[in-house]
Design an enzyme around this catalytic site. Structure first.
Site, PDB file in Angstrom:
ATOM      1  N   ARG A  44      89.675  43.719  47.405  1.00 53.20           N
ATOM      2  CA  ARG A  44      88.888  44.391  48.459  1.00 53.20           C
ATOM      3  C   ARG A  44      88.721  45.887  48.230  1.00 53.20           C
ATOM      4  NH1 ARG A  44      92.183  41.028  51.691  1.00 53.20           N
ATOM      5  NH2 ARG A  44      91.054  39.145  52.312  1.00 53.20           N
ATOM      6  N   LYS A  65      76.244  53.771  44.125  1.00 54.64           N
ATOM      7  CA  LYS A  65      75.537  52.483  44.067  1.00 54.64           C
ATOM      8  C   LYS A  65      76.150  51.684  42.922  1.00 54.64           C
ATOM      9  CE  LYS A  65      70.911  53.239  45.996  1.00 54.64           C
ATOM     10  NZ  LYS A  65      69.469  53.282  45.706  1.00 54.64           N
ATOM     11  N   GLU A 121      64.556  60.962  34.450  1.00 53.00           N
ATOM     12  CA  GLU A 121      65.267  61.093  35.737  1.00 53.00           C
ATOM     13  C   GLU A 121      65.492  62.567  36.062  1.00 53.00           C
ATOM     14  OE1 GLU A 121      65.761  58.533  37.723  1.00 53.00           O
ATOM     15  OE2 GLU A 121      65.913  56.736  36.457  1.00 53.00           O
ATOM     16  N   LYS A 175      71.248  65.491  43.805  1.00 56.52           N
ATOM     17  CA  LYS A 175      71.613  64.127  44.202  1.00 56.52           C
ATOM     18  C   LYS A 175      72.737  64.160  45.232  1.00 56.52           C
ATOM     19  CE  LYS A 175      72.232  59.402  43.114  1.00 56.52           C
ATOM     20  NZ  LYS A 175      72.106  58.283  42.208  1.00 56.52           N
ATOM     21  N   GLU A 179      71.219  54.841  52.062  1.00 57.03           N
ATOM     22  CA  GLU A 179      69.756  54.704  51.940  1.00 57.03           C
ATOM     23  C   GLU A 179      69.109  54.098  53.184  1.00 57.03           C
ATOM     24  OE1 GLU A 179      68.371  53.875  47.929  1.00 57.03           O
ATOM     25  OE2 GLU A 179      66.590  52.923  48.750  1.00 57.03           O
ATOM     26  N   ARG A 224      67.359  58.892  51.169  1.00 59.79           N
ATOM     27  CA  ARG A 224      67.786  58.550  49.797  1.00 59.79           C
ATOM     28  C   ARG A 224      66.698  57.796  49.026  1.00 59.79           C
ATOM     29  NH1 ARG A 224      73.762  56.539  47.663  1.00 59.79           N
ATOM     30  NH2 ARG A 224      73.110  56.307  45.495  1.00 59.79           N
ATOM     31  N   ASN A 262      63.862  57.178  44.438  1.00 55.56           N
ATOM     32  CA  ASN A 262      63.175  56.100  43.730  1.00 55.56           C
ATOM     33  C   ASN A 262      61.746  56.467  43.342  1.00 55.56           C
ATOM     34  OD1 ASN A 262      65.335  54.262  43.799  1.00 55.56           O
ATOM     35  ND2 ASN A 262      64.917  53.898  45.962  1.00 55.56           N
ATOM     36  N   HIS A 320      59.795  54.486  40.715  1.00 55.29           N
ATOM     37  CA  HIS A 320      60.513  53.232  40.452  1.00 55.29           C
ATOM     38  C   HIS A 320      59.732  51.992  40.882  1.00 55.29           C
ATOM     39  CE1 HIS A 320      63.712  56.029  39.664  1.00 55.29           C
ATOM     40  NE2 HIS A 320      64.591  55.097  39.418  1.00 55.29           N
ATOM     41  N   HIS A 327      59.735  49.587  37.952  1.00 52.32           N
ATOM     42  CA  HIS A 327      60.384  48.265  37.963  1.00 52.32           C
ATOM     43  C   HIS A 327      59.381  47.171  37.612  1.00 52.32           C
ATOM     44  CE1 HIS A 327      63.970  49.630  40.647  1.00 52.32           C
ATOM     45  NE2 HIS A 327      64.238  49.746  39.371  1.00 52.32           N
ATOM     46  N   HIS A 382      64.713  51.588  31.083  1.00 48.31           N
ATOM     47  CA  HIS A 382      64.489  51.894  32.496  1.00 48.31           C
ATOM     48  C   HIS A 382      63.848  53.285  32.660  1.00 48.31           C
ATOM     49  CE1 HIS A 382      65.335  52.163  36.795  1.00 48.31           C
ATOM     50  NE2 HIS A 382      65.943  53.313  36.577  1.00 48.31           N
TER      51      HIS A 382
HETATM   52  P1  NAD Z   1      73.138  51.741  29.166  1.00 49.57           P
HETATM   53  O1  NAD Z   1      74.334  51.835  29.997  1.00 49.57           O
HETATM   54  O2  NAD Z   1      72.705  50.395  28.710  1.00 49.57           O
HETATM   55  O3  NAD Z   1      73.320  52.683  27.890  1.00 49.57           O
HETATM   56  C1  NAD Z   1      72.286  52.753  26.943  1.00 49.57           C
HETATM   57  C2  NAD Z   1      72.816  52.536  25.517  1.00 49.57           C
HETATM   58  O4  NAD Z   1      73.457  53.707  25.071  1.00 49.57           O
HETATM   59  C3  NAD Z   1      73.838  51.417  25.395  1.00 49.57           C
HETATM   60  O5  NAD Z   1      73.608  50.701  24.213  1.00 49.57           O
HETATM   61  C4  NAD Z   1      75.157  52.161  25.307  1.00 49.57           C
HETATM   62  O6  NAD Z   1      76.161  51.447  24.633  1.00 49.57           O
HETATM   63  C5  NAD Z   1      74.752  53.392  24.552  1.00 49.57           C
HETATM   64  N1  NAD Z   1      75.551  54.583  24.774  1.00 49.57           N
HETATM   65  C6  NAD Z   1      76.084  55.011  25.935  1.00 49.57           C
HETATM   66  N2  NAD Z   1      76.622  56.220  25.756  1.00 49.57           N
HETATM   67  C7  NAD Z   1      76.442  56.555  24.474  1.00 49.57           C
HETATM   68  C8  NAD Z   1      76.773  57.703  23.707  1.00 49.57           C
HETATM   69  N3  NAD Z   1      77.328  58.794  24.247  1.00 49.57           N
HETATM   70  N4  NAD Z   1      76.448  57.704  22.390  1.00 49.57           N
HETATM   71  C9  NAD Z   1      75.811  56.639  21.832  1.00 49.57           C
HETATM   72  N5  NAD Z   1      75.458  55.539  22.506  1.00 49.57           N
HETATM   73  C10 NAD Z   1      75.769  55.514  23.823  1.00 49.57           C
HETATM   74  O7  NAD Z   1      71.857  52.393  29.890  1.00 49.57           O
HETATM   75  P2  NAD Z   1      71.696  53.606  30.928  1.00 49.57           P
HETATM   76  O8  NAD Z   1      70.318  54.078  30.764  1.00 49.57           O
HETATM   77  O9  NAD Z   1      72.814  54.562  30.853  1.00 49.57           O
HETATM   78  O10 NAD Z   1      71.836  52.876  32.340  1.00 49.57           O
HETATM   79  C11 NAD Z   1      70.893  51.910  32.778  1.00 49.57           C
HETATM   80  C12 NAD Z   1      71.523  51.169  33.945  1.00 49.57           C
HETATM   81  O11 NAD Z   1      71.788  52.074  34.993  1.00 49.57           O
HETATM   82  C13 NAD Z   1      70.639  50.074  34.518  1.00 49.57           C
HETATM   83  O12 NAD Z   1      71.401  48.900  34.662  1.00 49.57           O
HETATM   84  C14 NAD Z   1      70.233  50.609  35.886  1.00 49.57           C
HETATM   85  O13 NAD Z   1      70.059  49.604  36.829  1.00 49.57           O
HETATM   86  C15 NAD Z   1      71.408  51.486  36.227  1.00 49.57           C
HETATM   87  N6  NAD Z   1      71.109  52.571  37.162  1.00 49.57           N
HETATM   88  C16 NAD Z   1      71.902  52.698  38.253  1.00 49.57           C
HETATM   89  C17 NAD Z   1      71.698  53.731  39.139  1.00 49.57           C
HETATM   90  C18 NAD Z   1      72.630  53.913  40.303  1.00 49.57           C
HETATM   91  O14 NAD Z   1      72.345  54.727  41.189  1.00 49.57           O
HETATM   92  N7  NAD Z   1      73.758  53.232  40.335  1.00 49.57           N
HETATM   93  C19 NAD Z   1      70.649  54.640  38.936  1.00 49.57           C
HETATM   94  C20 NAD Z   1      69.851  54.488  37.802  1.00 49.57           C
HETATM   95  C21 NAD Z   1      70.082  53.446  36.915  1.00 49.57           C
HETATM   96  N1  GLY Z   2      69.253  55.984  41.698  1.00 50.94           N
HETATM   97  C1  GLY Z   2      68.849  55.977  43.041  1.00 50.94           C
HETATM   98  C2  GLY Z   2      69.951  56.190  43.998  1.00 50.94           C
HETATM   99  O1  GLY Z   2      71.061  56.448  43.617  1.00 50.94           O
HETATM  100  O2  GLY Z   2      69.731  56.071  45.174  1.00 50.94           O
END
Ligand code: NAD
Ligand code: GLY
Length: 377
Positions: free
Chosen positions: A119, A141, A183, A225, A235, A239, A243, A246, A250, A263
């Site tokens: 939990r 998130k 971003e 942020k 949100e 918040r 997006n 997005h 998306h 993305h």
């Molecule tokens: P990712 O986590 O897949 O990383 C991209 C690639 O880079 C991967 O292959 C990873 O292994 C590699 N990598 C990471 N750090 C590295 C480094 N320092 N050197 C070399 N390679 C490295 O992609 P991302 O763009 O970081 O994240 C995308 C995800 O984030 C999606 O799932 C999306 O839904 C999520 N997201 C969440 C939020 C939120 O608010 N929680 C906001 C935006 C996106």
């Molecule tokens: N990435 C959008 C949010 O955190 O709300």
């Protein structure tokens, strides 16, 4: 650099931003942690796992490392279950602390594992992509994907700290840097015109991973942020402006198949489409729209959307989480630096699609990415 603080219903947590922050990670570990659980993937653990574990060694706390496969395809309930299996087999108690070492995929999934194990146990975000440093690691998130939708199973659950080491970006592929910059400019577009203009003036430095430019940009994004999350943690209103781009983005990701465009690339193109729609609905000045397009190109992201067909576009955008009562709601800009969330007349959406889709110019994009790699060499 002084930490940026995020105020939430559960209290306040710091975002530390510094080159070499990984070596000082022990400062962020809660003193009463019984065990530390590093969750990462083979790529990131291979690059930074040992540095992290060495930095934790002085704490004399047992460290467990859980490695999950790399990639969005593994941000799933199946992978999550393998994480729970290890946590339970190792008999982790409620004072164990998770350290999410990786990009947004690891951060979201490790965060959700922490949110749900017994939990809820504490977790630290250690983001290693630019996108994760400016967006996903901040604000709580957490989620995994479901076969029927991205990020559909999740929770709002805040970390105890975010530790950003700018140096780790040096190993990030140019395409990932470019996607992360989308971003970055998003924050200027929704909240801070002066920051957008700073990005325009400093785009070459950002693309070349200049340490001072990155430190400033990451800190400004985190401040913006943090303000939004502090005002609207779950949100219910404000918040949603985070997006911007997005709804279109998306649809591109889903329409082309997840992983075809990153993305951030899809969001970048969505920023241009949102600007064009803003011009039609709110009268965003043409000069501002042109500046959005120019900056998206300058960071190396696509500014022409794929032609998915109008009905597919509309169908996919309908699935957006901002849709209410069947009505698609868009983040729109009266001008650079301001954002509102509202519905848009169908005809203006259709005109926007016609004006922004086309030949996605794969050759031009390959050349752009080659230039970006050159800029960093
Ligand atoms: P990712 O986590 O897949 O990383 C991209 C690639 O880079 C991967 O292959 C990873 O292994 C590699 N990598 C990471 N750090 C590295 C480094 N320092 N050197 C070399 N390679 C490295 O992609 P991302 O763009 O970081 O994240 C995308 C995800 O984030 C999606 O799932 C999306 O839904 C999520 N997201 C969440 C939020 C939120 O608010 N929680 C906001 C935006 C996106
Ligand atoms: N990435 C959008 C949010 O955190 O709300």
């Amino acid at each position: 650099m002084a930490p940026v603080n995020v105020a939430t219903s559960a209290g306040q947590y710091p975002i530390h931003i510094a080159p070499g922050r990984l070596q000082h990670i022990a400062e962020s570990v809660p003193a009463n942690a019984t065990r530390l659980v590093v969750i990462s993937n083979p790529v990131v653990d291979g690059l930074y796992g040992e540095v992290l574990r060495q930095a934790l060694a002085g704490l004399n706390k047992p460290v467990l490392t859980i490695i999950v496969p790399d990639g969005e395809a593994f941000k799933s309930l199946d992978t999550l279950n393998t994480i729970y299996d290890r946590m339970l087999t190792e008999k982790l108690d409620r004072r164990a602390v998770v350290l999410a070492l990786g990009g947004g995929v690891i951060g979201d999934m490790a965060g959700f594992a922490a949110a749900t194990y017994m939990r809820g146990i504490r977790y630290m975000q250690i983001p290693t992509t630019l996108l994760a440093q400016v967006d996903s690691s901040v604000g709580g998130k957490t989620a995994v994907n479901h076969p029927l939708g991205k990020n559909m199973i999740g929770a709002f659950y805040q970390p105890v700290s975010v530790d950003i080491d700018i140096n780790v970006l040096r190993t990030l592929p140019a395409r990932e840097v470019s996607a992360g910059l989308a971003e970055v400019i998003k924050y200027g577009l929704i909240l801070d015109r002066a920051f957008f203009e700073w990005c325009e003036s400093n785009v070459a430095q950002l693309v070349a991973l200049d340490a001072d430019a990155l430190a400033y940009a990451i800190a400004r994004c985190c401040e913006l942020k943090a303000q939004v999350v502090s005002e609207d943690e779950k949100e219910t209103g404000l918040r949603a402006i985070l997006n911007l781009g997005h709804t279109f983005g998306h649809a591109i990701e889903a329409g082309l198949g997840f992983g075809t465009w990153l993305h951030g690339e899809a969001v970048a193109c969505g920023l241009v489409q949102a600007a064009v729609l803003s011009g039609k609905v709110l009268g965003m000045p043409e000069t501002d729209i042109a500046r959005v397009r120019a900056l998206v190109r300058a960071i190396g992201c696509p500014d022409i959307a794929p032609d998915l067909g109008e009905s597919t576009w509309l169908d996919l955008m309908q699935g957006d989480k901002k849709t209410e009562g069947g009505e698609i709601r868009y983040v729109l800009m009266p001008a650079i630096g301001q954002a509102v969330v509202q519905a848009a007349p169908l005809q203006q959406v259709q005109e926007t699609l016609s004006a922004t889709v086309g030949d996605v110019a794969i050759d031009r994009r390959a050349a752009q990415l080659a230039d970006l790699s050159g800029a960093r060499a």
